[in-house]
Structures are given as C-alpha cells and as structure tokens.
Design an enzyme around this catalytic site. Sequence first.
Site, PDB file in Angstrom:
ATOM      1  N   CYS A  46       0.853  -1.186   0.000  1.00  0.00           N
ATOM      2  CA  CYS A  46       0.000   0.000   0.000  1.00  0.00           C
ATOM      3  C   CYS A  46       0.886   1.231   0.000  1.00  0.00           C
ATOM      4  CB  CYS A  46      -0.852   0.048   1.264  1.00  0.00           C
ATOM      5  SG  CYS A  46      -1.953  -1.356   1.436  1.00  0.00           S
ATOM      6  N   ASN A  60       0.055   1.253   5.851  1.00  0.00           N
ATOM      7  CA  ASN A  60       0.838   0.417   4.938  1.00  0.00           C
ATOM      8  C   ASN A  60       1.565  -0.603   5.789  1.00  0.00           C
ATOM      9  OD1 ASN A  60       3.886   0.922   2.993  1.00  0.00           O
ATOM     10  ND2 ASN A  60       2.434  -0.746   2.962  1.00  0.00           N
ATOM     11  N   GLY A  61       1.285  -1.876   5.549  1.00  0.00           N
ATOM     12  CA  GLY A  61       1.951  -2.920   6.321  1.00  0.00           C
ATOM     13  C   GLY A  61       0.983  -4.016   6.678  1.00  0.00           C
ATOM     14  N   TYR A 110      12.572  -3.784  -5.891  1.00  0.00           N
ATOM     15  CA  TYR A 110      11.400  -3.842  -6.766  1.00  0.00           C
ATOM     16  C   TYR A 110      10.287  -2.859  -6.415  1.00  0.00           C
ATOM     17  CZ  TYR A 110       6.987  -5.851  -8.499  1.00  0.00           C
ATOM     18  OH  TYR A 110       5.762  -6.025  -9.059  1.00  0.00           O
TER      19      TYR A 110
END
Length: 479
Positions: free
Chosen positions: A7, A117-118, A274
């Site tokens: 996210c 996020n996580g 990435y």
Amino acid sequence: MGFRDECGVVGIYGADNAATLTYYGLVALQHRGQESAGIAVSDTTLKAADGNTDGKINLHKGMGLVSDVFKKEHLEQLKGSIAVGHVRYATAGGRTIENAQPFLNTYKFGSIALAHNGQLVNHTELRSLLEDSGSTFSSSSDSEVILKLIVREFIEKGGKPGHSLNENYAENKKLFEEAIVETARQIKGSFALCIMTQNSLIAIRDPNGIRPLCIGKINNGYILASESCAIDAVNGTIIRDIAPGEIVFIDKDGLRSVSYAEIKKQTCIFEYVYFARPDSEIDGIPVQEARYRMGEVLARESKIAADVVIGVPDSGIGAAIGYARASGIPYVTGIVKNKYIGRTFIAPTQAEREAMVFVKLNAIANDLRNKRVVVIDDSIVRGTTSRRLVQILRRAGAKEVHFRVSSPPVKFPCHLGIDTPSKGELISSTHELEEIRKEIGADSLAFISLEGMLEALEMCGDKASCGFCKGCFCGEYPV
Ligand code: SF4
C-alpha cells in the site's frame, strides 16, 4: 515479479487544498497499490486560536486506480487543510470496498481517520480482545484494529466526551497522544501509519522500520508519504525519513517527535529491489543507485561473454545499467513494456496470466537478433514470467540468453505486508539452480548473493541506514 506491492500512504497538514495535494501524492504512489484508493479530509478551520475541532472529517474512497476513484467533483467536495490518503493492494483482509482505506470512525469525542501500509502479525488476538470488550468492526482489515485500539485506549485513559475536543482540549490532547503511544506499543508487525483527527496529523513507523515513511515541508504545512517521490510530486521539500519506532505529532503547536520503542532497523530489502520507485530515496539510500550497485555486484559475481545487456522493465533496468557499466558489455533497451496494463489486469486462469506476459512485454528484435543477450530481472518468483521472457527473447532472434537476477533466490513467503505465493509455489524453494535454468529455458542463470546485495546497499548509504529484513531469502523475519 510475482510479489505484489502493499500500500501507499499520504498525509497533509496545513494546506488549503489538502485533498488535491493528497490526490497528487497518491498518483505518485500508484505503483504501491491499484485495487482501491481513498482520501479523508478535515474541514476544521485551523486559523482558530484554540484547539479547534469544530469541523468534521469527510471521506471518499472506492475500488480502482486513483484516477478512477476521484473525479473533479469529489476533490471539490473534500474541502479542508488536513488529509490522509491511501492506495491499496490487499494483503490482510479481502479485496472489497469495506477494506478500502482510509478508515474513518466518529465517536462522541471526535473523529479519527487512519491509513496503514503494512501488516500486523497479532491482529487476530487484538481483534478478539476488542470484540470481547464491545468493539464492532465494519471490515476484515487488520488496519481497522489499530483504529479501534486507539479509541479504546483513549477512553480507558479517561478521554472526555463532548462533540469535539474543544471543551477539554489540553487534557484530551495529552490523553490522545498517550493512547497513540500505547497503541503503537501493542501492535506487532509492519506498519507505516498516517492518522488524522479533526485538528492533527500523526505519523507512526514500526520499531523495525519495515515499511518506509518520510516527511516533507509544503508551503506552511507538512506532508507525510510512503516514498519521497510523492513529496516531489507536490513540489514539497523532503525533510527526512520517519525513524523506526518514532511517532510524529503535527498540530497547531508544531511538530513533536516521540520514540516509543527500542529500535532494530530492518527495512524490507525488496523496497530497493522492486517495490519503490527509482526516483525515491528510502532511509538515505537512493533506490536507483541501489539498483545500479546491485547490477555492478552481479556483473562481478557472474560475468559472462555476451554482446548486449538488457533489463526487464521497470525495476530490472537499473540493475542492467549497473551490470553493463561493470562488465563493459553495451546496454540496449531490448525489451519494452506496455505502460497501459495495470498490475491488476484481469486474467482469471494461470495459463491466461502466463500469456499476459506477451501482451505486457515485447522484444525489440533489432537490438537482439543474432546477439548473445544478458537479461537482468529483479527476481524469479514462480518462474513462469521468466520462462515466457526467455521465449520472447529467442523469438526475437537472440542467439544466447543468459538470465541474471538482482536479488537472491526467493525461498520463503512474506508475512509483513507483501502478497507472495505460498512456499510450494516459489520455484527457488522447490528447485535447484540448474533445474530452474532448465525450467525457464535460459543458457545460463545466476542470482546475486545475499552478501553481494548487502554490499551493494552499503555502498549507497552510511552504516546507520543499513539493516534490512531478508525474510523471503532466509526465512528469518524481524517479527
Ligand atoms: S520478507 Fe521479504 S518482502 Fe517481506 S518484508 Fe521481509 S524482505 Fe520484504
């Protein structure tokens, strides 16, 4: 690459057009999640002299890309100067609108919105505890657990009811900050959080700093973002990364930092390989520079006689340039990507997903015909994409295809916010190097060593900026 991004989060404090700036920030972070997007904005008047919470938080979210979810009229309706925003690819919780973020809760003492996020590793236990004490949930997301935990802590500490925090501002502010610290100590896993109330913005990063989060200045206000490229996108000035184990409170009194836990920095190493954009800098390490260095080390470790080096777009390109520089073999484009295929492009069956590689990537035959080609990709996960890629290069006339990978073999799944296949589906978990080479049809195959990868990252930052989660290579996770 068969890993899926997690996210992206954005927070804005003190800008008249907070929703629009958040929108731009989210567009810059679109690569981190394409399934849903959302923005919550407080219309509180920040000019009032007291600790005003006269306004309310409005929210708009939906499924799809940021540009699908937000039209001009949505941004016009989201007026205010504090905002949090989120783009999501599902990890914990299903792919439904109920799990789209930010989450917003309005209670008798005010409203809180949260973007995460996580992935929490103890959310099941926490959720069950909260349900036992009367909390109800509108989603299956671990992120909603954090929101409910903050509320419970605030109430348990004696937060005073009232429609707003106005009446008890100083006392409530103190108790609310204590509730935030207490919540941060209870949740385990990876978390980079942007939280807002009607009159404040809060950043929290987990004690290992697994997911990135940084802060910048924008006019007279502040911006929080998963990656520095989002700060650039709103013409802000990057201040610094939020440190692992740090909470930053931003309100009318300015910016305050609290360290709430013992720090053991272990940032996700795949951010550099990435996930992150090449124009971002995470914890003092420029992402593209890291990719160049990985390519250089890879060339040193597994040089081969060849005519050209190419990189698989997008994240393999940096390593390919580094490989070319170090080996002296010329870099050519060799392969192009169709930019208009989103990562969530629908291909229901495995066979169709494999065939999608042909739609997504194509070779520039003129670069490759009768050449010995070194192709650099960022990783091999299931091996299916790599096999198709080798086919594409051979079809274009490549005489030899030497596959090089700028990350070590991925042998273990991730439990910290990245969607990965199960262990049995990871080709490096079930096959030896030579078997993988045969499977993908390359003339030779080599991965960068883990030591080489760490060496490459250490070349880009000072010692303090290093310390990485390497769980998917070695099976040892920070939490
Ligand atoms: S296990 Fe791998 S993908 Fe997951 S956080 Fe660690 S390094 Fe990143």
